[in-house]
Design an enzyme around this catalytic site. Structure first.
Site, mmCIF file in Angstrom:
data_model
loop_
_atom_site.group_PDB
_atom_site.id
_atom_site.type_symbol
_atom_site.label_atom_id
_atom_site.label_comp_id
_atom_site.label_asym_id
_atom_site.label_seq_id
_atom_site.Cartn_x
_atom_site.Cartn_y
_atom_site.Cartn_z
ATOM 1 N N ASP A 72 1.495 -1.369 0.364
ATOM 2 C CA ASP A 72 -0.079 0.444 0.205
ATOM 3 C C ASP A 72 1.261 1.313 0.164
ATOM 4 O O ASP A 72 1.719 1.765 0.579
ATOM 5 C CB ASP A 72 -0.825 0.099 0.962
ATOM 6 C CG ASP A 72 -2.064 0.337 1.488
ATOM 7 O OD1 ASP A 72 -2.836 0.395 0.987
ATOM 8 O OD2 ASP A 72 -1.750 2.270 1.134
ATOM 9 N N ASN A 97 -12.880 -3.966 2.848
ATOM 10 C CA ASN A 97 -13.874 -2.424 3.143
ATOM 11 C C ASN A 97 -14.966 -2.899 1.725
ATOM 12 O O ASN A 97 -14.077 -2.595 0.909
ATOM 13 C CB ASN A 97 -13.072 -0.791 2.868
ATOM 14 C CG ASN A 97 -11.952 -1.178 4.639
ATOM 15 O OD1 ASN A 97 -12.166 -1.154 4.897
ATOM 16 N ND2 ASN A 97 -10.798 -0.265 3.618
ATOM 17 N N VAL A 144 -11.102 2.579 -2.852
ATOM 18 C CA VAL A 144 -10.807 2.302 -4.722
ATOM 19 C C VAL A 144 -11.435 0.823 -5.213
ATOM 20 O O VAL A 144 -11.861 -0.003 -4.089
ATOM 21 C CB VAL A 144 -9.055 1.630 -4.768
ATOM 22 C CG1 VAL A 144 -8.843 1.169 -6.192
ATOM 23 C CG2 VAL A 144 -8.700 2.961 -4.218
ATOM 24 N N HIS A 154 -10.273 -5.627 -2.843
ATOM 25 C CA HIS A 154 -8.818 -6.098 -2.844
ATOM 26 C C HIS A 154 -9.043 -6.563 -0.791
ATOM 27 O O HIS A 154 -9.720 -5.317 0.193
ATOM 28 C CB HIS A 154 -7.655 -4.573 -2.681
ATOM 29 C CG HIS A 154 -8.917 -3.389 -2.156
ATOM 30 N ND1 HIS A 154 -9.528 -2.634 -3.278
ATOM 31 C CD2 HIS A 154 -8.699 -2.910 -0.907
ATOM 32 C CE1 HIS A 154 -9.304 -1.171 -2.267
ATOM 33 N NE2 HIS A 154 -9.047 -1.493 -1.017
ATOM 34 N N HIS A 213 -6.509 -6.087 2.650
ATOM 35 C CA HIS A 213 -5.906 -5.743 3.399
ATOM 36 C C HIS A 213 -5.025 -6.689 4.065
ATOM 37 O O HIS A 213 -6.200 -7.083 4.636
ATOM 38 C CB HIS A 213 -6.085 -4.589 4.316
ATOM 39 C CG HIS A 213 -6.693 -2.466 3.581
ATOM 40 N ND1 HIS A 213 -6.302 -2.404 3.340
ATOM 41 C CD2 HIS A 213 -7.848 -2.974 2.710
ATOM 42 C CE1 HIS A 213 -6.924 -0.994 2.456
ATOM 43 N NE2 HIS A 213 -8.264 -1.582 2.263
HETATM 44 P P1 5GP Z 1 -9.806 1.648 0.205
HETATM 45 O O1 5GP Z 1 -9.720 2.493 1.250
HETATM 46 O O2 5GP Z 1 -10.308 1.125 -0.879
HETATM 47 O O3 5GP Z 1 -10.334 -0.032 0.979
HETATM 48 O O4 5GP Z 1 -8.289 1.072 0.285
HETATM 49 C C1 5GP Z 1 -7.373 1.840 -0.493
HETATM 50 C C2 5GP Z 1 -5.831 1.743 -0.033
HETATM 51 O O5 5GP Z 1 -5.246 1.680 -1.939
HETATM 52 C C3 5GP Z 1 -5.583 2.686 0.853
HETATM 53 O O6 5GP Z 1 -4.870 1.986 1.386
HETATM 54 C C4 5GP Z 1 -4.488 3.667 -0.474
HETATM 55 O O7 5GP Z 1 -3.483 3.828 0.291
HETATM 56 C C5 5GP Z 1 -4.372 2.876 -1.342
HETATM 57 N N1 5GP Z 1 -3.539 3.286 -2.922
HETATM 58 C C6 5GP Z 1 -4.492 3.936 -3.246
HETATM 59 N N2 5GP Z 1 -3.560 4.657 -4.203
HETATM 60 C C7 5GP Z 1 -2.765 3.771 -4.637
HETATM 61 C C8 5GP Z 1 -1.491 3.037 -4.936
HETATM 62 O O8 5GP Z 1 -1.329 4.361 -6.333
HETATM 63 N N3 5GP Z 1 -0.460 2.683 -4.915
HETATM 64 C C9 5GP Z 1 -0.774 1.941 -3.794
HETATM 65 N N4 5GP Z 1 0.136 0.885 -3.804
HETATM 66 N N5 5GP Z 1 -1.886 1.837 -3.226
HETATM 67 C C10 5GP Z 1 -3.241 2.460 -3.586
#
Ligand code: 5GP
Length: 114
Positions: free
Chosen positions: A30, A87, A96, A100, A102
């Site tokens: 991340d 999430n 996003v 996914h 985590h």
């Molecule tokens: P969500 O909030 O959708 O559960 O998690 C999305 C995750 O994607 C976040 O923890 C955020 O830091 C990570 N993330 C967003 N954009 C990027 C990216 O361009 N590269 C990487 N490696 N992680 C990302």
């Protein structure tokens, strides 16, 4: 199907620190880690949210979790412990819209989450 930043990572259009890949899954660190270890496990096939998953996705969802568990064992922190999180949508904190898992490790986790 709406593209996301994770689609660009899968297609190698933007860089990521990839730690695992097979024919169906990709895992990468991340960019904004919430723990010393923070890896995202994603299917290469786009499923926007857990809510969009169907019974046909059952094996794929299982593979995501097993890949996270195997990574934890391989990296040596499985015994100490870790957390896996999916999430979903706004109240779940999803930002996003490409499903996914985590994987968080390397510090004490707390419950309930914020
Ligand atoms: P969500 O909030 O959708 O559960 O998690 C999305 C995750 O994607 C976040 O923890 C955020 O830091 C990570 N993330 C967003 N954009 C990027 C990216 O361009 N590269 C990487 N490696 N992680 C990302």
């Amino acid at each position: 199907m709406t593209d996301t930043i994770f689609g660009k990572i899968i297609r190698r259009e933007i860089p990521a620190d990839i730690v695992y890949e097979d024919d169906e899954l990709l895992a990468f660190r991340d960019v904004n880690p919430q723990a010393p270890v923070h890896v995202l496990f994603i299917p290469k096939r786009t499923i926007a949210t857990l809510d969009d998953a169907t019974p046909e996705d059952a094996a794929l969802l299982g593979r995501l979790l097993l890949a996270a568990a195997q990574y934890a064992k391989r990296e040596g922190f499985a015994g100490q412990g870790y957390r896996t999180v999916i999430n979903c949508n706004e109240y779940g904190g999803q930002t996003v819209f490409h499903l996914h898992v985590h994987l968080l490790a390397g510090r004490q986790m707390h419950w309930p989450p914020g």
